[in-house]
Structures are given as structure tokens and as C-alpha cells.
Design an enzyme around this catalytic site. Structure first.
Site, PDB file in Angstrom:
ATOM      1  N   ASP A 111      -1.454   3.230 -13.580  1.00 54.02           N
ATOM      2  CA  ASP A 111      -1.442   2.119 -12.613  1.00 54.02           C
ATOM      3  C   ASP A 111      -0.031   1.538 -12.550  1.00 54.02           C
ATOM      4  O   ASP A 111       0.847   1.913 -13.330  1.00 54.02           O
ATOM      5  CB  ASP A 111      -2.460   1.050 -13.058  1.00 54.02           C
ATOM      6  CG  ASP A 111      -2.989   0.239 -11.884  1.00 54.02           C
ATOM      7  OD1 ASP A 111      -2.490   0.407 -10.759  1.00 54.02           O
ATOM      8  OD2 ASP A 111      -3.903  -0.575 -12.097  1.00 54.02           O
ATOM      9  N   HIS A 157      -8.709   5.411  -2.860  1.00 47.89           N
ATOM     10  CA  HIS A 157      -8.331   4.013  -3.112  1.00 47.89           C
ATOM     11  C   HIS A 157      -6.939   3.690  -2.589  1.00 47.89           C
ATOM     12  O   HIS A 157      -6.744   2.692  -1.876  1.00 47.89           O
ATOM     13  CB  HIS A 157      -8.443   3.736  -4.613  1.00 47.89           C
ATOM     14  CG  HIS A 157      -8.029   2.367  -5.026  1.00 47.89           C
ATOM     15  ND1 HIS A 157      -8.611   1.224  -4.521  1.00 47.89           N
ATOM     16  CD2 HIS A 157      -7.070   1.937  -5.899  1.00 47.89           C
ATOM     17  CE1 HIS A 157      -8.041   0.166  -5.065  1.00 47.89           C
ATOM     18  NE2 HIS A 157      -7.103   0.565  -5.901  1.00 47.89           N
TER      19      HIS A 157
HETATM   20 FE1  N7H Z   1      -5.934  -0.609  -7.151  1.00 45.32          FE
HETATM   21  N1  N7H Z   1      -7.519   2.778 -10.188  1.00 45.32           N
HETATM   22  O1  N7H Z   1      -7.431   3.046 -11.330  1.00 45.32           O
HETATM   23  O2  N7H Z   1      -8.085   3.529  -9.441  1.00 45.32           O
HETATM   24  N2  N7H Z   1      -5.099   1.055  -7.957  1.00 45.32           N
HETATM   25  N3  N7H Z   1      -7.378  -0.588  -8.577  1.00 45.32           N
HETATM   26  N4  N7H Z   1      -6.668  -2.379  -6.430  1.00 45.32           N
HETATM   27  N5  N7H Z   1      -4.430  -0.704  -5.800  1.00 45.32           N
HETATM   28  C1  N7H Z   1      -3.928   1.652  -7.544  1.00 45.32           C
HETATM   29  O3  N7H Z   1       0.011   2.962  -7.090  1.00 45.32           O
HETATM   30  C2  N7H Z   1      -7.636   0.407  -9.493  1.00 45.32           C
HETATM   31  C3  N7H Z   1      -7.740  -3.061  -6.900  1.00 45.32           C
HETATM   32  C4  N7H Z   1      -4.267  -1.667  -4.805  1.00 45.32           C
HETATM   33  O4  N7H Z   1       0.851   1.423  -2.610  1.00 45.32           O
HETATM   34  C5  N7H Z   1      -3.680   2.830  -8.323  1.00 45.32           C
HETATM   35  O5  N7H Z   1       0.115   1.610  -8.777  1.00 45.32           O
HETATM   36  C6  N7H Z   1      -8.784   0.020 -10.289  1.00 45.32           C
HETATM   37  C7  N7H Z   1      -8.040  -4.194  -6.050  1.00 45.32           C
HETATM   38  C8  N7H Z   1      -3.040  -1.423  -4.071  1.00 45.32           C
HETATM   39  O6  N7H Z   1      -0.108   3.361  -2.669  1.00 45.32           O
HETATM   40  C9  N7H Z   1      -4.726   2.941  -9.202  1.00 45.32           C
HETATM   41  C10 N7H Z   1      -9.179  -1.216  -9.841  1.00 45.32           C
HETATM   42  C11 N7H Z   1      -7.107  -4.161  -5.028  1.00 45.32           C
HETATM   43  C12 N7H Z   1      -2.472  -0.290  -4.635  1.00 45.32           C
HETATM   44  C13 N7H Z   1      -5.638   1.846  -8.961  1.00 45.32           C
HETATM   45  C14 N7H Z   1      -8.308  -1.588  -8.762  1.00 45.32           C
HETATM   46  C15 N7H Z   1      -6.238  -3.027  -5.301  1.00 45.32           C
HETATM   47  C16 N7H Z   1      -3.358   0.134  -5.703  1.00 45.32           C
HETATM   48  C17 N7H Z   1      -2.529   3.807  -8.187  1.00 45.32           C
HETATM   49  C18 N7H Z   1     -10.301  -2.096 -10.296  1.00 45.32           C
HETATM   50  C19 N7H Z   1      -6.941  -5.086  -3.871  1.00 45.32           C
HETATM   51  C20 N7H Z   1      -1.148   0.368  -4.222  1.00 45.32           C
HETATM   52  C21 N7H Z   1      -1.348   3.399  -8.975  1.00 45.32           C
HETATM   53  C22 N7H Z   1     -10.880  -2.020 -11.464  1.00 45.32           C
HETATM   54  C23 N7H Z   1      -7.942  -5.681  -3.254  1.00 45.32           C
HETATM   55  C24 N7H Z   1      -1.399   1.520  -3.284  1.00 45.32           C
HETATM   56  C25 N7H Z   1      -0.327   2.614  -8.214  1.00 45.32           C
HETATM   57  C26 N7H Z   1      -0.114   2.147  -2.808  1.00 45.32           C
HETATM   58  C27 N7H Z   1      -3.107   1.225  -6.511  1.00 45.32           C
HETATM   59  C28 N7H Z   1      -6.878   1.627  -9.567  1.00 45.32           C
HETATM   60  C29 N7H Z   1      -8.421  -2.747  -8.040  1.00 45.32           C
HETATM   61  C30 N7H Z   1      -5.136  -2.702  -4.536  1.00 45.32           C
HETATM   62  C31 N7H Z   1      -4.836   4.069 -10.229  1.00 45.32           C
HETATM   63  C32 N7H Z   1      -9.450   0.793 -11.391  1.00 45.32           C
HETATM   64  C33 N7H Z   1      -9.183  -5.190  -6.254  1.00 45.32           C
HETATM   65  C34 N7H Z   1      -2.490  -2.270  -2.932  1.00 45.32           C
END
Ligand code: N7H
Length: 468
Positions: free
Chosen positions: A201, A327
């Protein structure tokens, strides 16, 4: 709003850079004695970490890591792991009820912030019963009570953070009631920087205009998307005390990790198939390698390479490499139908940290969670309806987003919510037949509650909120 020149010394550190952290405590509090609190705050302000100090801390950590030969890429991003540097940080933020208790009754101009997250639970799709004003989200009781503020304490170890938290509590003693404190921890060893499902992440955060240097593939957002009164936000009508502040979203999101792993294995029939399906849910492999660059196998070297791991765009109406539902595609559909300039207005600065223990052998074997774990999700923006709320409700929960995708993508399989936990149908999960639907009977991420906060600038803390 009268504008003083922009200075990192005026902004709290978590907003623009993210406080460096191996561990973090969130102390939620209620203000019981307003005058006492305002006086106590005067003594707390010297402990508040500015963006300028945070930038210095991050640079020191990186230099130390380089000197002792620890890869600076390992776990870098929104969580910079101090490794061998003793470092701590303190930030403070207030809910709308907290601001009004202090006497700042002039609204900041964000109706979602003003009403608080509890009023938003149904719209966000948080599980619950009832409807409208009688909606009862299945949140932890901690978040159903009135919260006035939160202190964020970060550091390289529990000892450092506990000591700092004690100082904060001592300084505020007699004026606040500590409601509850939640601890987040960076995961151990090779899982550093990875959230509990195992995916790296903190890779993709936008750069803020005039603040960060750019990495390949990274977008630069207007300062006003992150800070009140700056950039495009300077034309909006805000109270003078909002300048250089930001809105912070806190969400306690629990993750059902053994259940998630079991679902992938049962559905895909092999570990390799499960790995591919999981990567398609996220849009990245566990190493962080993006599917758009490496669609059929993980590539750890790519995942660790900050010069390459974010340098891609999706291909409009094509989900052969990365599903529409993934996601990261739902959250930042770069290259899809929204023009880049529009997309940038909806970018948030993410600063989350995992919480809870590692999955035990017994949980792995049974495929059932017995200890709560997940993500303490934190993000900053100046407009909740354009930022977090849109991303969760308008995009992750919206089966037809990104627009123009065919077949209908379905919800974000990770964070997409239906308030009644009803089954969700997605397409694009199977690499060899992207139109084949997949029914998800379970949710693996559940909201346990949270609040919306305002993170004031240092001058506002000093000159408006504190009282000598
Ligand atoms: Fe997410 N995951 O492990 O799957 N997220 N996220 N997120 N997320 C991102 O690019 C995860 C949540 C965003 O610019 C990555 O840093 C999990 C909420 C945004 O390409 C991974 C949870 C919200 C991005 C995860 C969670 C977001 C992003 C890739 C909850 C907003 C950037 C790593 C438990 C409402 C996307 C990275 C981009 C990336 C995970 C929550 C938003 C691995 C497990 C609630 C904007």
C-alpha cells in the site's frame, strides 16, 4: 480569505507528507472544559509536528537508511518506516461538534463535515438497519458517541509513542475526556508497507503542487484540493481560520483476511489462480506491481521500483489486463473516461495504517477470522463530496463506474459496500473470460465507524483556538 504566503511551517505534518510511523495511536477525545482546553492547547502547540519538520524527518530517515544499507523503497510511501531513527509526531484535528464547542461556529463550507460521518453512514453503504435519520449503522460503540477531536501520535516504536501520548494527555489533563485510543502498526518483516490482505500500500498518492517532486506516472493536484484557501480553493468563501487547514477522514475498516484468502482459493482452484484473481480485484500484485504493466505474473522488482510501479494508464473500455472493477481503477481511473483535470479534483492524500495482529495459524486453517484486524483509513482533502465520499459512494459502491465500461463492472470487490450486505456481482475477475460474472456473497472489508475532522493550520491553533 486573506492569504499569507504559503509555508510548510504553517501546515500540520500528516496532511502534506504523512507523519513517519512504525506505529500510530489515535486518541479520540471530548472537550469538557473549553477555557481550560484552550489554555492547555497553548502548551501542546510546541509538540505539534509541522509539515516542515515532517519533511526534515523523512529526509533524515531516508539518509540513515541509505547509510546503513536498507532499501529506501521498502515500505516507503504513505508509511515511511523509521527503522533506526527515533522519531515521533503529533497532530491534532477537530470534528464539527468540537469546533462549535470551542466557539468556532462559522461553518467551513462543507456540509458533510458539518453533519459528521454518522449522518453519512447510510449513504456510504455502511452496514446497518433502518433508514434516513433513524439509520443505525453497525459501528463500534466508540464511534456512536460524540467525538470532539483526535490526537494523532506517531513514532518509531510503541515506547516512543506511549511516552509522547502521555505528554499530550498530561498537557490536556483536566480539560478533556479521553474517549478511546486505537493503535495502528506497520506489519512486520517482509510485510512492511503491506496492508493485511498482503498488498503493498502507499504507492500512489498525488503530489501537491509546489510541495512534492514528481515520480513517473504521479499526478500533481492543485494546492487547494489539499489545503483550504490555497490554489483554486482561494476563490471560495471560507472563514479566515480555515486557511492551510484540511479535512481528515478517519475510518476503522475491519478486514476478513482468512475468509478473503479462502474465497480466492476456492473460486480459482489453485494458488496461482487465486493470486491472479486477487491481483485483478486490486489492480496490483502483492508486490505492488501494476497489472497494466505485468498482467499475468507478479514482478517483485517492478513492484519495488518507484520509478516504474506507478507509471501506467488504463486503456479505455478494455479490461483484458486490469478489470474495470479493480480497486485502483475504481479509485483513480486514469486513462478512462474522466478527463485528467477532472480526475485530479477527486484525488485524496491517503495516510492509513494497518491495525490488529497477524493472521494466526488457526485462523489460516479454519478460514475464519477470530481476532479483529484491518486498516485505520485516513485521508485528507478540502471537499468531502468531491473526495472520500465520492470515491466510496459514487465510485466504489457504483456498479456502473467507470462510466462507459461494458460489461457492467459491478462494485469494487474490496471496499464496495451495500448497507444490507447483499450479494455483489462483478465482471472482469476471470482473466480468460472477462465477461463472465462472479457473485460475491461476502464482504471482506467492513466499516466499524469513524468521523470527519478539520486539521487546522499551526497559526489557527496558536492564534484562534488556543488562549494564552
Ligand atoms: Fe485503497 N488494498 O489492499 O487493496 N488501496 N484500500 N482505499 N486506495 C490502494 O496505490 C485497500 C480504501 C484508494 O492512485 C492500493 O498505494 C484496502 C478506501 C486510492 O492508483 C491498495 C482498503 C479508499 C488509491 C489498496 C482500502 C481507498 C488506493 C494500491 C480497506 C477511498 C490509489 C497501492 C481495507 C474511499 C489508487 C497504492 C491509484 C490504492 C487497498 C481502502 C482509496 C493495495 C485493503 C476506503 C485513491
Amino acid at each position: 480569505m486573506s492569504v499569507t504566503p504559503f509555508s510548510l511551517a504553517n501546515v500540520q505534518g500528516d496532511v502534506l507528507f504523512g507523519l513517519p510511523k512504525q506505529t500510530e495511536k489515535f486518541m479520540f477525545f471530548r472537550i469538557d472544559e473549553v477555557d481550560g482546553f484552550r489554555t492547555n492547547l497553548t502548551n501542546l502547540i510546541p509538540l505539534i509536528t509541522t509539515a516542515e519538520q515532517t519533511k526534515g524527518n523523512i529526509s533524515e530517515i531516508r539518509q540513515t537508511k541509505a547509510r546503513i544499507g536498507i532499501s529506501t523503497l521498502e515500505g516507503d510511501g504513505e508509511t515511511v518506516h523509521p527503522a533506526v531513527v527515533t522519531v515521533s509526531g503529533v497532530n491534532i484535528a477537530f470534528s464539527a461538534k468540537g469546533l462549535s464547542k470551542i466557539g468556532l461556529t462559522e461553518t467551513i463550507g462543507d456540509s458533510l463535515f458539518q453533519s459528521g460521518q454518522r449522518a453519512d453512514a447510510e449513504g456510504l453503504g455502511d452496514e446497518g438497519t433502518g433508514t434516513g435519520s433513524s439509520y443505525q449503522p453497525k459501528w463500534d460503540a466508540d464511534f456512536l458517541q460524540e467525538i470532539h477531536g483526535v490526537a494523532l501520535i506517531t513514532g518509531d516504536s510503541h515506547e516512543t509513542v506511549d511516552e509522547k501520548l502521555k505528554s499530550v494527555k498530561d498537557l490536556l489533563s483536566g480539560s478533556i475526556k479521553e474517549l478511546h485510543t486505537i493503535t495502528g502498526d506497520v506489519r512486520p518483516d517482509d510485510q512492511k508497507g503491506h496492508e493485511h490482505f498482503g498488498y503493498k500500500d502507499g504507492i500512489s498518492n498525488p503530489a501537491v503542487d509546489g510541495v512534492d517532486s514528481l515520480k513517473p506516472g504521479q499526478a500533481t493536484i492543485d494546492q487547494g484540493t489539499a489545503l483550504f484557501g490555497r490554489g483554486a480553493d482561494s476563490s471560495k468563501s471560507r472563514p479566515a481560520w480555515a486557511l492551510d487547514g484540511s479535512l481528515m477522514v478517519f475510518r476503522k475498516l475491519s478486514q476478513q483476511v482468512p475468509e478473503f484468502d479462502k474465497f480466492l482459493l476456492d473460486t480459482a482452484g489453485s494458488q496461482a489462480g487465486a493470486d491472479l484473481m486477487g491481483a485483478r480485484f486490486v489492480g496490483r500484485w502483492k508486490s505492488g506491481a501494476p497489472l497494466m504493466i505485468s498482467p499475468s505474473a507478479d514482478d517483485a522488482v517492478l513492484g519495488a521500483d518507484a520509478e516504474r510501479n506507478n507509471d501506467f494508464r488504463f486503456v479505455r473500455n478494455d479490461q483484458s489486463k486490469c478489470p474495470f472493477h479493480a480497486h485502483i481503477r475504481k479509485m483513480v481511473p486514469r486513462g478512462d473516461s474522466l478527463p485528467d483535470e477532472e480526475l485530479k479534483k477527486h484525488m485524496i492524500l491517503r495516510r492509513g495504517i494497518p491495525f490488529g495482529p497477524e493472521v494466526s495459524e488457526a485462523e489460516k486453517t479454519s478460514g475464519t477470522t477470530s481476532s479483529e484486524r484491518g486498516l485505520l483509513f485516513v485521508c485528507y482533502q478540502t471537499n468531502l463530496a468531491d473526495g472520500f465520499k465520492l470515491l466510496q459512494q459514487g465510485w466504489a459502491n457504483n456498479v456502473a463506474f467507470p462510466p462507459g465500461s461494458s460489461p457492467t463492472p459491478g462494485q469494487d470487490p474490496l471496499i464496495g459496500q451495500t448497507k444490507d450486505e447483499s450479494p455483489r456481482i462483478i465482471t472482469g475477475a476471470f482473466a480468460n473470460d472477462t465477461s463472465k460474472p462472479l457473485t460475491l456473497l461476502q464482504h471482506w472489508v467492513d466499516s466499524k465507524g469513524g468521523e470527519y475532522f478539520f486539521t487546522p493550520s499551526i497559526p489557527t491553533l496558536k492564534n484562534v483556538i488556543a488562549k494564552a
